[in-house]
Design an enzyme around this catalytic site. Structure first.
Site, short mmCIF file in Angstrom:
data_model
loop_
_atom_site.label_atom_id
_atom_site.label_comp_id
_atom_site.label_asym_id
_atom_site.label_seq_id
_atom_site.Cartn_x
_atom_site.Cartn_y
_atom_site.Cartn_z
N CYS A 135 0.80 -1.23 0.00
CA CYS A 135 0.00 0.00 0.00
C CYS A 135 0.82 1.27 0.00
O CYS A 135 0.26 2.37 -0.08
CB CYS A 135 -0.96 0.01 1.19
N CYS A 455 0.56 2.61 6.61
CA CYS A 455 0.98 1.23 6.87
C CYS A 455 0.96 0.47 5.55
O CYS A 455 0.41 0.94 4.56
CB CYS A 455 0.03 0.56 7.87
#
Length: 471
Positions: A135, A455
């Site tokens: 991500c 994250c």
């Protein structure tokens, strides 16, 4: 402030009306922040090249399986590149390099950066490569661009990210693949018939891709559920945060603040000009949803999780000297950044907690110096767990080797135009959205410093400090 919010949420649940009022107050703080704008020191370092964000765009982020369903990833990436060229008026031959991030690759266009660049009309002499870091893939693309410019290799680099969840690669089983490869090498009819005869019904079962950790075999949603439980984040808190995200995103969309979104004519369909996943609900409706991962007692649901999204983003990063020479007025300076990594089993989604203090210390800033925070919202439970970890002296001392807590961002400065829960999360495209949003919010709110944190799968994380360009 964040700890006060968390305490108040636990003690006095919000009604839908109260949540709406809270969201409106969060969005309206821009006026107050403008009035309070401080004159702080710049992070410019003598003798070190200033690197700037000239502009950033993105296609509308759409729920997978909707209007983009018949396209391919490079179609979206190409649209973002063309949108950036149109927005900036940048001559294609002024671009020295293109870097794109992606997570789930389309095998036909494995170097999607190159295919998108060629499709957008860039010279075949312009190098392009693709990176992947879950991500934070476009975060990696942007910092790769920063490195190329800092090293003197380039003056102008386009970085971006694309994700296309409407069509993901589905493989044959490994046994079936081995048989098919052996068939391709078989020399005689007898050998081919023997291999065909070895195929069993079980060999035909497809292998579906899963958003799961290879090292732990655990889905990210399952990890988010465990993380929320570990930090005592209730279902109520998660639903309230998700509702806040949707309400702020809706307000920002209606107010024209999401100016990074470009219109995109989808072949055979209408022009798309806005995100389609922003759907403010009510606490009552959200409470009816069942747990999505840990059943029946989990707290993570479809309503408080980011959804599968198609979309692409692109940003133009240049040396300040080159940008000014070409007549551009940059939006922001890209300053210090860090990457972190921790245990992918129990701390998979705590990247912001680890990365934030490191990037602040690296830049010589404190939490109070930051005017704008943009954190990636993978799950409401993940965000709330990070806020609680950042407010915990015990966590700082036990796991981070710090004497005191990091401190959580004030909520009036936090994701005030919505986040991944509402705007959508095309995995590799989110990083560029975060950075562009920080630049736009700093301009709108009169702040000087912004901080991005996110994250990523594998227990990794990223944080970057962005400094507003003088107006």
């Amino acid at each position: 402030m964040a700890s006060m919010l968390l305490t108040s949420l636990r003690s006095s649940p919000l009604t839908s009306v109260q949540a709406a009022q809270f969201a409106a107050r969060s969005l309206s703080t821009s006026v107050h922040l403008q009035a309070q704008a401080k004159s702080k020191k710049t992070l410019a370092t003598p003798g070190v090249k200033n690197i700037v964000l000239v502009d950033g765009v993105r296609t509308p982020f759409l729920q997978s399986g909707t209007i983009y369903a018949n396209l391919m990833p490079h179609d979206l990436a190409r649209a973002a590149l063309q949108g950036l060229l149109n927005r900036t008026g940048l001559p294609k031959d002024a671009v020295d390099y293109i870097v794109y991030g992606t997570v789930i690759q389309e095998v036909k266009t494995s170097n999607v950066a190159r295919e998108a660049a060629l499709g957008a009309g860039f010279s075949d002499k312009t190098p392009a490569h693709t990176v992947t870091m879950a991500c934070i893939s476009s975060n990696q693309a942007m910092t790769t661009a920063v490195g190329l410019i800092a090293a003197g290799q380039c003056d102008a680099v386009i970085a971006g990210g694309v994700e296309f969840m409407s069509d993901v690669p589905i493989r044959h089983s490994r046994k079936m693949r081995k048989t098919m490869l052996s068939l391709n090498k078989a020399k005689t009819l007898g050998a081919r018939l023997s291999l065909l005869g070895s195929i069993r019904l079980a060999h035909l079962a497809p292998e579906l891709p899963a958003v799961a950790e290879f090292s732990t075999a655990e889905t990210m949603g399952h990890s988010a559920d465990r993380l929320a439980a570990a930090f005592g984040v209730s279902r109520l808190e998660q639903d309230e945060f998700a509702l806040r995200s949707h309400m702020l995103a809706k307000k920002a969309q209606d107010s024209g603040l999401l100016s990074d979104v470009i219109s995109f004519k989808v072949p055979g369909k209408d022009i798309v000009s806005k995100d389609n996943g922003i759907r403010p609900s009510t606490m009552e409706q959200m409470a009816k949803l069942k747990p999505a991962f840990i059943k029946p007692h989990g707290t993570v649901t479809a309503a408080n999780s980011s959804f599968l999204t198609d979309g692409a983003s692109a940003v133009l990063i240049m040396s300040e000297e080159k940008a000014l020479a070409m007549g551009y007025k940059p939006k922001a300076y890209l300053r210090d950044f860090v990457y972190v990594s921790q245990d992918p089993k129990d701390q998979l989604l705590l990247g912001p907690t680890y990365a934030t203090p490191k990037v602040l210390e690296k830049s010589g800033l404190t939490l109070n110096d930051i005017d704008v925070f943009e954190f990636h919202e993978a799950f409401a439970g993940q965000i709330m767990a990070n806020l609680k970890a950042m407010e915990s002296d015990w966590f700082a001392q036990t796991y981070m080797g710090r004497k005191t807590k990091v401190g959580a961002p004030p909520m009036e400065k936090f994701n005030s135009w919505g986040g991944s829960l509402s705007l959508g999360h095309p995995f590799a495209a989110t990083g560029c959205r975060l950075v562009t949003t920080v630049a736009h919010r700093l301009q709108k709110e009169g702040g000087q410093y912004g901080l991005v944190a996110a994250c990523a799968a594998g227990g990794q994380g990223h944080a970057m400090v962005i400094e507003a360009y003088p107006q």
